[in-house]
Design an enzyme around this catalytic site. Structure first.
Site, short mmCIF file in Angstrom:
data_model
loop_
_atom_site.label_atom_id
_atom_site.label_comp_id
_atom_site.label_asym_id
_atom_site.label_seq_id
_atom_site.Cartn_x
_atom_site.Cartn_y
_atom_site.Cartn_z
N ASP A 150 -28.53 -29.73 -49.75
CA ASP A 150 -27.70 -29.65 -48.54
C ASP A 150 -26.78 -30.86 -48.42
O ASP A 150 -26.70 -31.50 -47.36
CB ASP A 150 -28.57 -29.51 -47.30
CG ASP A 150 -27.78 -29.02 -46.08
OD1 ASP A 150 -26.61 -28.60 -46.26
OD2 ASP A 150 -28.32 -29.06 -44.96
N GLY B 250 -33.78 -29.70 -33.83
CA GLY B 250 -34.31 -30.91 -33.23
C GLY B 250 -33.23 -31.79 -32.65
O GLY B 250 -32.04 -31.48 -32.76
N VAL C 50 -31.89 -36.02 -32.04
CA VAL C 50 -31.98 -37.38 -32.59
C VAL C 50 -31.81 -38.37 -31.44
O VAL C 50 -30.90 -38.22 -30.61
CB VAL C 50 -30.92 -37.62 -33.67
CG1 VAL C 50 -31.05 -39.04 -34.22
CG2 VAL C 50 -31.06 -36.60 -34.80
#
Length: 369
Positions: A199, A83, A85
């Protein structure tokens, strides 16, 4: 009204509900286009229209989309594997960050699951050092999350770009490590069931204008249920993943502890500690001075309080990256240790070796489970 058997077009009269802040109509049988009148819902923070038969675009008059001119590239501040931002300024002046799923990946179940997982996690947790989720939109053709905006970007970039790294002084670096520790302690010990982030890396630590640190990206976060095996596929960023995951495939809080240790070392070293970690058992490496591995782009500290803090961060970080999970401290104990900061060494700062720090037990009877 999720998961009902509602069908037909969405009535245009919904635009009259101008005070509506949350609209969830997923997993129904709505069809046709999204009414333009929905653009009147200026207070809308959460919109979920996924898993319907709707067609067409989301009305561009909805503030969050209008603020980016329908996700124009000029508003894009970063792109990841799944994706982009965007920086968006709303009509009320508030600046937010939008993470938008790429169109072709919105149809991939794994990415869809990751987005939904992040919403589930961030809507149920509250901590001053965890990035805030302001809202989200789930639609077959447009999926995005709305976060508080972090002016200074990621810790990774702050440490890699020399101009920014020089601005990041020792006190700020110590505070960054402390903030991450407190947030992870909250996730592991104050949430029920506990949450493992999975993560933790400098890419997922975000900094605001005051250089305060926030944990972001909960797409792979997982709830730890006591009656579950918690076996999983490996998730995370190469160089930060706990070594035991390669052969046990079982996620525990100690996986985050290891990742935290790597991030803490990277913060004070100014670079990823990979080479150091792979050679810690070597006598030559252990005889290195602490000052030899600290970030040389900023002057070594002279203030006794700052020196003590850096030594403490190094002690804690080295304890967290121990190869055996059970020998690592819990994040609760790490958080408490960093909060109290009672550790000190009689040895002069420039004479402190990594061997001394590795041998220091750090109240290990209290730190181990």
């Amino acid at each position: 009204m999720d998961d009902n058997i509602l069908s037909g077009p969405i009535p245009s009269s919904i635009g009259h509900l101008t005070n509506l802040t949350n609209l969830r109509l997923s997993s129904n049988r709505f069809n046709g286009s999204i009414p333009l009148e929905m653009g009147n819902l200026i207070q809308l923070a959460q919109l979920n229209l996924s898993h319907n038969l709707l067609t067409g675009k989301i009305p561009s008059s909805i503030d969050i989309i209008k603020a980016t001119n329908d996700f124009d590239i000029k508003y894009c501040i970063g792109t990841g594997s799944y994706g982009s931002v965007y920086r968006a300024q709303l009509p009320n002046g508030k600046v937010v960050a939008l993470k938008k799923l790429h169109h072709f990946e919105a149809e991939e179940p794994a990415f869809d699951k990751s987005f939904r997982n992040e919403v589930q996690m961030l809507t149920n947790i509250r901590h001053r050092n965890i990035v805030k989720l302001y809202g989200f939109c789930f639609h077959n053709r447009c999926m995005f999350l709305v976060y508080e905006y972090m002016e200074r970007g990621s810790l990774f970039c702050a440490l890699r770009i020399e101009v920014e790294a020089v601005e990041l002084g020792w006190t700020q670096r110590v505070n960054i490590v402390k903030s991450i520790a407190h947030a992870l302690s909250y996730l592991h010990h104050d949430c029920s069931p506990p949450i493992v982030h999975r993560d933790i890396s400098t890419n997922n630590i975000l900094l605001n204008s005051e250089m305060e640190a926030f944990i972001g990206d909960f797409g792979t976060a997982r709830l730890l249920y006591p009656d579950s095996s918690n076996q999983t596929i490996i998730a995370g960023t190469y160089g930060y993943i706990a070594p035991e995951l390669a052969y046990t495939m079982v996620v525990t809080e100690k996986c985050d502890v290891y990742s935290f240790g790597v991030v803490a070392l990277e913060t004070i070293m100014g670079r990823h500690p990979g080479e150091l970690l792979s050679s810690l058992a070597s006598p030559s490496t252990q005889n290195l001075m602490l000052t030899d591995v600290l970030d040389s782009r900023i002057p070594h500290p002279t203030n006794p309080v700052v020196v003590r803090n850096i030594v403490l961060v190094a002690i804690v970080a080295l304890a967290c990256v121990r190869s055996k999970p059970r020998s690592r401290p819990t994040m609760l104990c790490v958080s408490q240790e960093l909060l109290v900061c009672k550790k000190t060494l009689a040895t002069p700062f420039r004479a402190i070796s990594l061997r001394q720090l590795l041998d220091l037990e750090m109240d290990i009877t209290q730190l181990k489970e």
